[in-house]
Design a protein around this motif. Structure first.
Motif, mmCIF file in Angstrom:
data_model
loop_
_atom_site.group_PDB
_atom_site.id
_atom_site.type_symbol
_atom_site.label_atom_id
_atom_site.label_comp_id
_atom_site.label_asym_id
_atom_site.label_seq_id
_atom_site.Cartn_x
_atom_site.Cartn_y
_atom_site.Cartn_z
ATOM 1 N N ALA A 1 7.046 -36.107 -14.637
ATOM 2 C CA ALA A 1 7.585 -35.174 -15.780
ATOM 3 C C ALA A 1 6.606 -34.247 -16.392
ATOM 4 N N ILE A 2 6.670 -32.890 -16.635
ATOM 5 C CA ILE A 2 5.818 -32.010 -17.239
ATOM 6 C C ILE A 2 6.317 -31.467 -18.616
ATOM 7 N N LYS A 3 5.430 -31.658 -19.341
ATOM 8 C CA LYS A 3 5.299 -31.212 -20.807
ATOM 9 C C LYS A 3 6.040 -29.612 -20.679
ATOM 10 N N ASP A 4 7.016 -29.124 -21.378
ATOM 11 C CA ASP A 4 7.511 -27.954 -21.223
ATOM 12 C C ASP A 4 6.735 -26.849 -21.800
ATOM 13 N N VAL A 5 5.290 -27.009 -21.682
ATOM 14 C CA VAL A 5 4.316 -25.996 -22.291
ATOM 15 C C VAL A 5 3.905 -25.578 -21.109
ATOM 16 N N PHE A 6 3.761 -26.097 -19.860
ATOM 17 C CA PHE A 6 3.228 -25.579 -18.565
ATOM 18 C C PHE A 6 4.161 -24.630 -17.741
ATOM 19 N N THR A 7 3.756 -23.689 -17.444
ATOM 20 C CA THR A 7 4.762 -22.613 -16.500
ATOM 21 C C THR A 7 5.061 -23.414 -15.360
ATOM 22 N N THR A 8 6.314 -23.083 -14.811
ATOM 23 C CA THR A 8 6.835 -23.448 -13.753
ATOM 24 C C THR A 8 7.539 -22.360 -13.060
ATOM 25 N N ILE A 9 7.216 -21.976 -11.861
ATOM 26 C CA ILE A 9 7.996 -21.033 -11.337
ATOM 27 C C ILE A 9 9.520 -21.151 -11.057
ATOM 28 N N ASP A 10 9.731 -22.405 -10.723
ATOM 29 C CA ASP A 10 11.159 -23.016 -10.427
ATOM 30 C C ASP A 10 12.075 -23.389 -11.658
ATOM 31 N N MET A 11 11.345 -23.243 -12.678
ATOM 32 C CA MET A 11 12.308 -24.167 -13.809
ATOM 33 C C MET A 11 11.975 -23.407 -15.173
ATOM 34 N N PRO A 12 12.838 -23.518 -16.090
ATOM 35 C CA PRO A 12 12.541 -22.718 -17.330
ATOM 36 C C PRO A 12 11.305 -23.219 -18.070
ATOM 37 N N THR A 13 10.622 -22.441 -18.854
ATOM 38 C CA THR A 13 9.538 -22.884 -19.603
ATOM 39 C C THR A 13 9.879 -22.350 -21.161
ATOM 40 N N THR A 14 10.251 -23.237 -21.931
ATOM 41 C CA THR A 14 10.657 -22.920 -23.273
ATOM 42 C C THR A 14 9.529 -23.170 -24.328
ATOM 43 N N CYS A 15 8.807 -24.280 -24.071
ATOM 44 C CA CYS A 15 7.615 -24.829 -25.259
ATOM 45 C C CYS A 15 8.679 -25.273 -26.355
ATOM 46 N N GLY A 16 9.932 -25.688 -26.164
ATOM 47 C CA GLY A 16 10.600 -26.229 -27.124
ATOM 48 C C GLY A 16 10.881 -25.389 -28.496
ATOM 49 N N SER A 17 11.053 -24.085 -27.965
ATOM 50 C CA SER A 17 11.477 -22.931 -28.828
ATOM 51 C C SER A 17 12.521 -22.058 -28.383
ATOM 52 N N ARG A 18 13.379 -21.710 -29.437
ATOM 53 C CA ARG A 18 14.471 -20.822 -29.174
ATOM 54 C C ARG A 18 13.941 -19.606 -28.699
ATOM 55 N N THR A 19 12.540 -19.011 -28.864
ATOM 56 C CA THR A 19 12.316 -17.621 -28.526
ATOM 57 C C THR A 19 12.038 -17.474 -26.846
ATOM 58 N N LEU A 20 12.066 -18.709 -26.473
ATOM 59 C CA LEU A 20 11.620 -18.639 -24.870
ATOM 60 C C LEU A 20 12.736 -19.470 -24.197
ATOM 61 N N GLN A 21 13.974 -19.652 -24.846
ATOM 62 C CA GLN A 21 15.093 -20.090 -24.378
ATOM 63 C C GLN A 21 15.619 -19.566 -22.976
ATOM 64 N N GLY A 22 15.741 -20.384 -21.760
ATOM 65 C CA GLY A 22 15.982 -19.842 -20.581
ATOM 66 C C GLY A 22 14.614 -19.136 -19.975
ATOM 67 N N TRP A 23 13.371 -18.815 -20.315
ATOM 68 C CA TRP A 23 12.645 -17.956 -19.893
ATOM 69 C C TRP A 23 12.025 -18.787 -18.436
ATOM 70 N N ARG A 24 11.977 -18.079 -17.424
ATOM 71 C CA ARG A 24 11.524 -18.548 -15.904
ATOM 72 C C ARG A 24 10.508 -17.440 -15.698
ATOM 73 N N PRO A 25 9.291 -18.329 -15.896
ATOM 74 C CA PRO A 25 8.085 -17.719 -15.544
ATOM 75 C C PRO A 25 7.693 -17.187 -14.216
ATOM 76 N N PRO A 26 7.209 -16.292 -13.951
ATOM 77 C CA PRO A 26 6.910 -15.606 -12.581
ATOM 78 C C PRO A 26 5.849 -16.280 -12.124
ATOM 79 N N TYR A 27 5.028 -17.503 -12.554
ATOM 80 C CA TYR A 27 3.980 -17.961 -11.895
ATOM 81 C C TYR A 27 3.902 -19.331 -12.336
#
Lengths: 499, 506, 98
Positions: free
Chosen positions: B79-105
């Motif tokens: 499992a990866i802490k949600d602070v590393f970007t993943t192209i196939d999964m959202p990366t939220t950093c536990g924050s509302r500001t990044l809710q649902g953000w899918r990094p392009p890298y």
């Protein structure tokens, strides 16, 4: 609203101007400052971007080594000391064209400090401008304001952002306060920016196109009462996009500030914008609070510590600099001071030198740039260097004339074609069939025709009046639309008459 | 199938590579466990079972074709802490500001894990932008401690630690800025390592405090942590602060340590970390741990690092300062949440409304604290002075490592506290990282290894082992030797004694 | 001991672009004061001759070759945007030049 202006002479009677010039130059590196995105101009929006220059969460900067070397070479060419150790800092402020909401910039640790640039003025005198520093930073993205008049920020309904330019390497060259310029302040400002442009071009580090924004000047102007040594409050005029504008903006600010001060007013320290069309400056919106950029060392980049060996190696790569080139041109091309100054003022010296470097004789190179091409700048309202023709192309045209493939008249048509962006000189020649006709069969027919049409002249030539051959040559040239090789036509005329 | 989830990553990998079991079976077992216990724990913010099973199947296919495994951990779920970007999964950093953000890298760590054939099952919960010591600052609700569901799993990486402790995954990746890997590991009875700064690439790790952040492994055994360390570690040209040197031989060190001999190793006990404010049960467990090190042949001496007393205040100036700048980009203009864009408000207003709505109280508090510390007029007294304290801490470490090979301390002053106990008292919360912060400020390697249960509340205690920069292997060797001795003395690994949450969950 | 007024918190919030509420002004004023009082201890260290440390690792001169590297497509670049128009990020009107 137009500001009250004081007569320029009166300004000078009552005040001493103090200038400070900040010039931003975009480096012509292949890639951006901190990422591997291409540093190119004019591509579709948001196509030269990556996580780093878009400021995406998690992305990190890595410094472009060539940009650092360019900064150091600029510093060395400006007689600066290269800092033995320096860092980048973050300049924190919010603005939508800045993806990270901080600019990565060298704040109190610039890579080059304490230099000078000798600037030649139109009367031949030299004014030395002291350089405070040259430092590295990154450019911002571009915003497009929609819904207002003329794409202006005021009245716009929303804005559109393109980050292709975000992260393009910038060098900012900052002068020390320029004092004692007096009446020549506007001219010195222009001459300084011109000299800096020529220097950067000689170094090959930037396109230095003010019209495209790859070189931008902010002019700080203040006035102090004559005899005083305390600087007045300054304004910073931005958006000065041509050499001519530098001069006009400084002069306008001097007259405007003179009027404000004379009427008992106070100059507000502010950013002003130069209006190219009206030649005036206008105030930006005043900031509610003073700026607090909260600079601190950029933790994502490590310090730069140029070794002496590295600095020496770069020093050895410096090309002939403009003033060195001027001295050499004078001796090698046998120019008088006046002739040299005219070339310098026309911005032609480097172009001629480059044309000579490309193989053309100095006299022809000079002739092309100062006469025919200079005329083109007048009609187009651009600088010589901004004409869409390169020294190498001019040299090629000169070579074609020397080979006899073009007449001077045809050569001008070829140059016109290059200026019209039709391609390289040889392509223009081919496309328009401009090559001199040297084909004997075709020429012989034309000469026979001309002789038949003027039997009296043919007789004169036979009678020994060789000068009469000129009339036949002229007729042939006319008949061939100027494309005949005149020398060969003359030979054929004499041969056919005596046959 | 439950048995599979109880195995170590090393054991799982060996069985998968020998084709005794398939990576798909292993992955499915862990996904089943997650389904069973995560409703009670809330360690995960995002799960991708189909992608995990597909990645596992790819490993099995390769092995069946006769390809060698891509790495010693190929086929093992993680499992990866949600602070590393993943192209196939959202990366939220536990924050509302990044809710649902899918990094392009993908982050470099993510990329390395994929290349190593490690099966990424999902993203774990965390304090918002890694700011916190309890995982209560997640915008998506807290994670619970598998040892006691009323208690916090530590933070900021509480999700990664809880997931590993509860056998949801054998391995996880965390990040440690002031203790965010080690402190959760200590309070969940897991092994957590903060590698030398620059040892694991930060590219794609959403920054909290750039000069302190460091990714690292979370596992149930020292050897598993070492195996993961070697997969995610190493030079990355995309990170200017990445160290261009081979990863320290941590797997070899973990295996060597497991032989149980520390003869000739000099261990320093940091005299600053003890006394008032430390839970007696934690100090008792620490003393027992130190005597075990002595029994293993180590020479134990007390070492004073006086500047460590100033580490906590220095940290709470440096980290907020850097975060105030790092988090400026979350303004709703290019990605993430946007609030208040009614067609009339200006960009400036929308940015301020977005940031107000997108960040939780702790993040806002730290942004303002950092903004203050960097302001004109305060910089020298706060940020500047903190950077000098940092120099003194580096000097204290350097002097200590002249005398000893590693330093040890309790990882945290207390065991896991109750959910809600410290949320309204930022200073009490900050004390959780008292012992872990110096290694972040100096950049050297440090880990936490389970040191039994506290005799006053029966909750896990961590032993922190600190080593010089680039000598991560030393910490692994000592921790592995200690782990074997402790397991031997206490009749098995501590991790196996965690309550059975499937019963609790029902 | 540092004291933080509501006005100072409001100023910090403006610099940090946070539209804080009235209640938050009070809350943050008291909390920041407590925290700052605690961290002000860094000032106790006599450090006139101590150089500051900005980077934990002693690296210098880390450079990249000036070679292009594939970036994002326009679609990827805009993928997280709230609003786009003509290949650009669409944002509310900007009040002033930077």
């Amino acid at each position: 609203m137009t500001a009250a202006l004081m007569d320029y002479d009166e300004v000078l009677e009552r005040f001493d101007p103090v200038l400070g010039l900040e010039v931003h130059v975009e480096l012509s590196t292949a890639t951006k400052m901190f990422c591997g995105c291409a540093n190119v101009f004019g591509t579709p929006p948001n196509t030269q971007v990556c996580p780093t220059c878009l400021g995406l969460p998690g992305a990190l900067p890595v410094l472009n080594g060539v940009a650092v070397e360019s900064a150091m070479r600029i510093g060395l060419a400006l007689n600066c000391s290269i800092a033995p150790w320096c860092r980048f800092a973050r300049k924190n402020y919010f603005y939508p064209d800045m993806p990270k909401n901080f600019q990565t910039s060298q704040y109190d640790e610039p890579i080059a400090v304490n230099g000078s640039l000798a600037v030649e003025l139109s009367d031949g005198s030299v004014f030395t401008v002291a350089i405070e520093r040259a430092h590295m930073e990154e450019d911002t993205g571009k915003s497009l304001h929609v819904g207002g008049a003329d794409g202006r920020i005021h009245g716009a309904s929303h804005s559109l952002l393109d980050y292709n330019r975000a992260g393009v390497p910038l060098i900012e060259v900052v002068t020390k306060p320029i004092e004692g310029a007096g009446a020549r302040a506007p001219e010195i400002a222009r001459a300084y920016v011109t000299a800096l442009r020529d220097l950067l071009r000689a170094l090959g580090v930037s396109d230095v196109r003010m019209d495209q924004g790859s070189m931008r000047c902010d002019a700080n102007v203040s006035l102090m009462p004559r005899g005083s040594s305390t600087f007045g409050t300054r304004t910073e005029t931005k958006n000065v996009n041509s050499l001519r504008s530098v001069e006009r903006a400084v002069r306008y600010e001097m007259c405007r500030q003179g009027a404000v001060l004379a009427s008992g007013g106070r100059i507000v320290q502010e950013t002003r914008h130069f209006d190219e069309a009206g030649g005036t400056t206008s105030a930006g919106r005043r900031k509610e609070t003073s700026e607090d950029y909260r600079y601190f060392p950029e933790p994502d980049l490590v310090p730069i510590a140029p070794s002496d060996a590295w600095v020496q190696r770069l020093r050895a790569t410096l090309p002939e600099l403009p003033w060195q080139r001027r001295a050499r041109a004078k001796t090698e091309w046998g120019l008088s001071d006046l002739e040299l100054r005219d070339l310098v003022n026309a911005g032609a010296l480097d172009l001629i030198a480059a044309t000579v470097d490309a193989g053309a004789p100095a006299a022809e190179a000079r002739s092309w740039w100062v006469s025919y091409l200079s005329q083109q700048t007048n009609s187009r309202g651009v600088e010589l260097a901004d004409l869409p023709i390169t020294p190498a192309q001019v040299a090629r045209v000169i070579a074609l004339v020397a080979e006899g493939a073009l007449t001077n008249n045809l050569a001008r048509q070829v140059v016109d074609g290059v200026l019209a962006k039709e391609g390289e000189p040889d392509e223009v020649v081919a496309a328009h069939g401009l090559a001199v006709v040297s084909d004997d069969a075709a020429l012989t027919a034309a000469v026979e025709q001309a002789l038949a049409a003027a039997p009296d002249i043919a007789d004169k030539i036979r009678g020994g009046k060789l000068a009469a051959a000129g009339a036949i040559v002229g007729a042939v040239m006319k008949a061939t639309g100027g494309q005949a090789n005149a020398q060969r036509v003359r030979e054929l005329v004499l041969a056919l008459v005596s046959a | 199938m439950t048995r599979l989830t109880r195995w170590s990553a090393a054991e799982l990998a060996a069985r998968i590579h020998a084709q005794d079991i398939t990576a798909v079976e292993v992955t499915r077992a862990h996904l089943d466990r997650i389904t069973a216990v995560d409703p009670a724990l809330h360690a995960f913010l995002h799960l991708d079972a189909p992608a995990a099973l597909a990645a596992a199947a790819a490993v099995d296919d390769g092995l069946r074709r006769g390809d060698p495994p891509a790495s010693p951990l190929a086929g093992v779920p993680l499992a990866i802490k949600d602070v590393f970007t993943t192209i196939d999964m959202p990366t939220t950093c536990g924050s509302r500001t990044l809710q649902g953000w899918r990094p392009p890298y993908d982050a470099t760590v993510t990329r390395k894990l994929r290349a190593a054939g490690v099966v990424i099952v999902g993203k774990t919960n965390m304090d918002e932008f890694a700011m916190g010591s309890s995982t209560e600052n997640s915008a998506y609700g807290p994670t619970r401690n598998p040892w006691d569901l009323d208690r916090v799993p530590g933070g900021s990486g509480g999700g990664s630690a809880a997931a590993v402790a509860a056998f949801e995954v054998p391995l996880a990746v965390g990040t440690d800025t002031g203790g965010s890997i080690r402190q959760p590991s200590a309070v969940t009875g897991t092994v957590g390592v903060k590698p030398t700064y620059g040892g694991v690439s930060r590219y794609g790790l959403v920054a909290f405090s750039s000069s302190l952040d460091q990714g690292g492994p979370v596992a149930r055994t020292v050897l598993d942590a070492a195996l993961l360390h070697e997969v995610i570690g190493g030079y990355d040209p995309l990170d200017s602060t990445s160290i261009d040197a081979p990863v320290p031989p941590v797997v070899q060190a973990a295996r060597a340590g497991a032989a149980g001999d520390l003869t000739g190793i000099r261990v320093g006990v940091v005299s600053q970390f003890g006394g008032d404010g430390y839970q007696p049960g934690v100090l008792n467990a620490f003393e027992v741990a130190v005597s075990r090190l002595r029994e293993l042949g180590a020479q134990v001496v007390e070492v004073s690092c006086p500047s460590f007393d100033h580490a906590l205040p220095a940290y709470y100036l440096i980290a907020p300062s850097e975060c105030s700048s790092n988090l400026a980009r979350f303004d709703g203009m290019r990605y993430g949440l946007r609030v208040g864009d009614d067609g009339n408000r200006s960009a400036e207003e929308v940015m301020a409304l977005t940031r107000e709505a997108g960040f939780g109280p702790e993040v806002k508090r730290r942004i303002m604290l950092g903004t203050y510390a960097l302001s004109a007029g305060y910089y020298d007294a706060y940020y500047g002075q903190a950077q000098k304290v940092r120099t003194l801490i580096i000097r204290d470490f350097a002097a200590a490592f002249e005398r000893v090979d590693v330093l040890v301390s309790p990882t945290t002053p207390t065991t896991a506290f109750r959910i809600g106990e410290r949320v309204d008292d930022p200073l009490a919360m900050y004390l959780s990282d008292l012992c872990t912060i110096p290694a972040n400020l100096a950049g050297n390697a440090a880990l936490s290894v389970p040191a039994g249960l506290s005799d006053d509340d029966g909750l896990p205690v961590g032993l922190q082992v600190m080593a010089p920069a680039l000598a991560d292997d030393r910490a692994y060797r000592v921790a592995a030797a200690y782990e074997v001795a402790r397991d031997g003395a206490e009749g098995g690994p501590l991790a196996q004694r965690v309550p059975d949450l499937e019963v609790v969950g029902r | 001991m540092p004291t933080i007024s509501r006005a100072e918190v409001a100023h910090l919030a403006r610099l940090a672009r946070l539209a804080v509420t009235e209640e938050e002004l009070d809350l943050f004023a008291s909390q920041l004061e407590v925290i700052l009082t605690s961290v002000a201890r860094v000032g106790e260290v006599a450090a006139a001759d101590i150089p500051p440390t900005s980077h934990a690792v002693g690296l210098t001169d880390v450079f990249r070759a000036d070679v292009t590297r594939p970036g994002l497509t326009q679609q990827q670049a805009l993928s997280g945007a709230y609003a786009t128009e003509d290949g650009r990020f669409r944002v509310p009107r900007i009040l002033d030049e930077s």
